[in-house]
Design a protein around this motif. Structure first.
Motif, PDB file in Angstrom:
ATOM      1  N   THR A  44      68.131 115.530   4.908  1.00 28.49           N
ATOM      2  CA  THR A  44      69.133 115.430   5.846  1.00 28.49           C
ATOM      3  C   THR A  44      68.938 114.325   6.805  1.00 28.49           C
ATOM      4  O   THR A  44      70.163 113.858   7.354  1.00 28.49           O
ATOM      5  CB  THR A  44      68.982 117.084   5.927  1.00 28.49           C
ATOM      6  N   TYR A  45      67.632 114.615   6.995  1.00 28.05           N
ATOM      7  CA  TYR A  45      67.391 113.446   8.245  1.00 28.05           C
ATOM      8  C   TYR A  45      66.949 112.402   7.706  1.00 28.05           C
ATOM      9  O   TYR A  45      66.428 112.046   6.370  1.00 28.05           O
ATOM     10  CB  TYR A  45      65.950 113.992   9.499  1.00 28.05           C
ATOM     11  N   MET A  46      67.152 111.623   8.878  1.00 22.54           N
ATOM     12  CA  MET A  46      66.123 109.792   8.761  1.00 22.54           C
ATOM     13  C   MET A  46      66.354 109.679   9.823  1.00 22.54           C
ATOM     14  O   MET A  46      66.588 109.190  11.074  1.00 22.54           O
ATOM     15  CB  MET A  46      67.761 108.679   7.674  1.00 22.54           C
ATOM     16  N   SER A  47      65.329 108.623  10.365  1.00 26.36           N
ATOM     17  CA  SER A  47      64.337 107.665  10.755  1.00 26.36           C
ATOM     18  C   SER A  47      65.611 106.443  11.971  1.00 26.36           C
ATOM     19  O   SER A  47      66.653 106.590  11.628  1.00 26.36           O
ATOM     20  CB  SER A  47      63.470 106.898  10.991  1.00 26.36           C
ATOM     21  N   ALA A  48      65.862 106.946  13.226  1.00 31.18           N
ATOM     22  CA  ALA A  48      66.817 107.265  13.743  1.00 31.18           C
ATOM     23  C   ALA A  48      66.593 105.153  14.350  1.00 31.18           C
ATOM     24  O   ALA A  48      67.633 104.428  14.364  1.00 31.18           O
ATOM     25  CB  ALA A  48      67.092 106.898  15.783  1.00 31.18           C
ATOM     26  N   LYS A  49      65.691 104.905  14.026  1.00 34.54           N
ATOM     27  CA  LYS A  49      65.287 103.345  13.759  1.00 34.54           C
ATOM     28  C   LYS A  49      64.707 102.735  12.650  1.00 34.54           C
ATOM     29  O   LYS A  49      63.307 104.034  12.199  1.00 34.54           O
ATOM     30  CB  LYS A  49      64.640 103.248  15.259  1.00 34.54           C
ATOM     31  N   LYS A  50      64.766 101.514  12.342  1.00 32.49           N
ATOM     32  CA  LYS A  50      63.960 101.247  11.033  1.00 32.49           C
ATOM     33  C   LYS A  50      62.571 100.442  12.101  1.00 32.49           C
ATOM     34  O   LYS A  50      62.445  99.836  12.754  1.00 32.49           O
ATOM     35  CB  LYS A  50      64.476  99.987  10.458  1.00 32.49           C
TER      36      LYS A  50
END
Length: 159
Positions: free
Chosen positions: A137-143
Protein backbone atom coordinates in the motif's frame (compact mmCIF):
# COMPACT_ATOMS: atom_id res chain seq x y z
CA UNK A 1 -23.85 43.91 -4.12
CA UNK A 2 -20.71 43.82 -6.24
CA UNK A 3 -18.55 44.01 -3.09
CA UNK A 4 -20.30 40.97 -1.62
CA UNK A 5 -19.59 38.95 -4.74
CA UNK A 6 -15.90 39.82 -4.55
CA UNK A 7 -15.73 38.96 -0.84
CA UNK A 8 -17.55 35.68 -1.45
CA UNK A 9 -15.20 34.80 -4.33
CA UNK A 10 -12.15 35.55 -2.15
CA UNK A 11 -13.47 33.39 0.69
CA UNK A 12 -14.16 30.48 -1.66
CA UNK A 13 -10.66 30.76 -3.14
CA UNK A 14 -9.07 30.75 0.32
CA UNK A 15 -11.07 27.69 1.37
CA UNK A 16 -10.12 25.75 -1.77
CA UNK A 17 -6.43 26.64 -1.56
CA UNK A 18 -6.14 25.86 2.16
CA UNK A 19 -7.96 22.54 1.78
CA UNK A 20 -5.50 21.41 -0.88
CA UNK A 21 -2.53 22.25 1.32
CA UNK A 22 -3.81 20.29 4.32
CA UNK A 23 -4.37 17.14 2.25
CA UNK A 24 -0.83 17.18 0.84
CA UNK A 25 0.74 17.67 4.27
CA UNK A 26 -1.18 14.74 5.76
CA UNK A 27 0.12 12.41 3.07
CA UNK A 28 3.73 13.57 3.36
CA UNK A 29 3.97 13.10 7.12
CA UNK A 30 2.98 9.41 7.36
CA UNK A 31 5.63 7.05 8.72
CA UNK A 32 5.52 3.31 8.17
CA UNK A 33 5.69 1.15 11.29
CA UNK A 34 6.81 -2.41 10.65
CA UNK A 35 4.87 -4.61 13.08
CA UNK A 36 6.47 -6.98 15.61
CA UNK A 37 10.05 -5.94 14.81
CA UNK A 38 11.55 -8.12 17.55
CA UNK A 39 9.81 -11.34 16.40
CA UNK A 40 11.36 -11.91 12.96
CA UNK A 41 13.52 -15.04 12.70
CA UNK A 42 14.49 -14.85 9.04
CA UNK A 43 14.79 -12.50 6.11
CA UNK A 44 14.22 -13.81 2.59
CA UNK A 45 15.52 -11.92 -0.46
CA UNK A 46 14.29 -12.68 -3.99
CA UNK A 47 15.75 -11.10 -7.11
CA UNK A 48 15.77 -12.08 -10.78
CA UNK A 49 18.42 -13.01 -13.34
CA UNK A 50 19.11 -11.28 -16.68
CA UNK A 51 15.98 -12.87 -18.17
CA UNK A 52 13.75 -11.60 -15.35
CA UNK A 53 13.39 -15.04 -13.75
CA UNK A 54 13.82 -15.86 -10.06
CA UNK A 55 16.18 -18.81 -9.56
CA UNK A 56 18.10 -20.48 -6.74
CA UNK A 57 21.03 -18.17 -7.49
CA UNK A 58 18.83 -15.07 -7.14
CA UNK A 59 17.39 -15.82 -3.71
CA UNK A 60 18.86 -15.79 -0.26
CA UNK A 61 17.70 -16.66 3.26
CA UNK A 62 19.24 -14.79 6.20
CA UNK A 63 18.72 -15.99 9.78
CA UNK A 64 21.32 -13.83 11.56
CA UNK A 65 19.17 -11.80 14.00
CA UNK A 66 21.73 -8.98 14.13
CA UNK A 67 21.52 -8.46 10.34
CA UNK A 68 17.72 -8.69 10.42
CA UNK A 69 17.56 -6.09 13.20
CA UNK A 70 19.93 -3.73 11.33
CA UNK A 71 17.85 -4.06 8.16
CA UNK A 72 14.64 -3.24 10.02
CA UNK A 73 16.29 -0.21 11.64
CA UNK A 74 17.25 1.11 8.18
CA UNK A 75 13.73 0.99 6.75
CA UNK A 76 11.38 1.24 9.75
CA UNK A 77 9.65 4.56 10.40
CA UNK A 78 10.46 5.74 6.88
CA UNK A 79 8.33 8.56 5.53
CA UNK A 80 5.83 7.07 3.06
CA UNK A 81 3.03 8.03 0.72
CA UNK A 82 0.20 6.16 -0.94
CA UNK A 83 1.22 5.98 -4.61
CA UNK A 84 -1.12 6.69 -7.49
CA UNK A 85 -2.29 3.49 -9.21
CA UNK A 86 -0.34 4.10 -12.43
CA UNK A 87 2.84 4.92 -10.46
CA UNK A 88 2.39 1.81 -8.32
CA UNK A 89 1.86 -0.42 -11.37
CA UNK A 90 4.91 0.94 -13.20
CA UNK A 91 7.17 0.48 -10.18
CA UNK A 92 5.98 -3.05 -9.43
CA UNK A 93 6.82 -4.01 -13.05
CA UNK A 94 10.41 -3.05 -12.17
CA UNK A 95 10.59 -6.20 -10.01
CA UNK A 96 11.03 -8.13 -13.27
CA UNK A 97 14.34 -6.33 -13.84
CA UNK A 98 17.64 -7.39 -12.33
CA UNK A 99 18.75 -5.36 -9.31
CA UNK A 100 15.30 -5.01 -7.73
CA UNK A 101 14.32 -7.18 -4.76
CA UNK A 102 11.38 -8.60 -2.86
CA UNK A 103 12.23 -8.92 0.82
CA UNK A 104 10.12 -10.91 3.27
CA UNK A 105 10.59 -10.79 7.02
CA UNK A 106 9.33 -14.00 8.61
CA UNK A 107 8.50 -15.02 12.17
CA UNK A 108 9.72 -18.54 11.33
CA UNK A 109 12.94 -19.82 9.79
CA UNK A 110 11.17 -21.31 6.75
CA UNK A 111 8.65 -18.57 5.82
CA UNK A 112 5.74 -20.69 7.05
CA UNK A 113 4.69 -18.20 9.74
CA UNK A 114 3.54 -14.62 9.45
CA UNK A 115 5.55 -12.51 7.02
CA UNK A 116 5.97 -8.83 6.27
CA UNK A 117 6.96 -7.89 2.69
CA UNK A 118 8.88 -5.01 1.13
CA UNK A 119 10.02 -4.24 -2.40
CA UNK A 120 13.39 -2.51 -2.77
CA UNK A 121 14.02 -0.98 -6.19
CA UNK A 122 17.42 0.05 -7.51
CA UNK A 123 16.28 3.66 -7.95
CA UNK A 124 15.97 3.85 -4.15
CA UNK A 125 12.20 3.42 -3.89
CA UNK A 126 10.91 1.10 -1.15
CA UNK A 127 7.37 -0.32 -1.17
CA UNK A 128 5.83 -1.43 2.12
CA UNK A 129 3.04 -3.80 3.01
CA UNK A 130 0.19 -2.28 4.97
CA UNK A 131 0.48 -3.87 8.45
CA UNK A 132 -3.29 -4.37 8.67
CA UNK A 133 -4.41 -5.10 5.09
CA UNK A 134 -1.42 -7.32 4.14
CA UNK A 135 -1.15 -5.69 0.71
CA UNK A 136 1.48 -3.39 -0.79
CA UNK A 137 0.00 0.00 0.00
CA UNK A 138 2.80 2.45 0.76
CA UNK A 139 5.96 3.61 -0.97
CA UNK A 140 8.84 5.70 0.31
CA UNK A 141 8.18 9.42 -0.09
CA UNK A 142 11.69 9.93 -1.46
CA UNK A 143 14.01 7.79 -3.55
CA UNK A 144 17.18 6.94 -1.65
CA UNK A 145 19.89 5.25 -3.72
CA UNK A 146 22.29 5.40 -0.76
CA UNK A 147 19.84 3.28 1.27
CA UNK A 148 19.61 0.82 -1.64
CA UNK A 149 23.40 0.42 -1.61
CA UNK A 150 23.47 0.05 2.19
CA UNK A 151 20.81 -2.67 2.07
CA UNK A 152 22.66 -4.59 -0.67
CA UNK A 153 25.88 -4.39 1.35
CA UNK A 154 24.25 -5.31 4.67
CA UNK A 155 22.45 -8.31 3.18
CA UNK A 156 25.48 -9.24 1.02
CA UNK A 157 23.34 -9.36 -2.13
CA UNK A 158 25.44 -10.03 -5.21
CA UNK A 159 22.70 -10.90 -7.68
Amino acid sequence: MKTWKIVLLLLMTIVVVSACGKEDKAIENKEIKIPDTEDYQSLYVQGVNEEGVGTDSTRKMITDKKIIKLFIEKVNLMEVIVPKLEEDTANVKELQNQGNYIIALSKSTDLSGKTYKLYVLKDGTVFFQDPVKKEMTYMSAKKNTALYKEVKELLAIDF
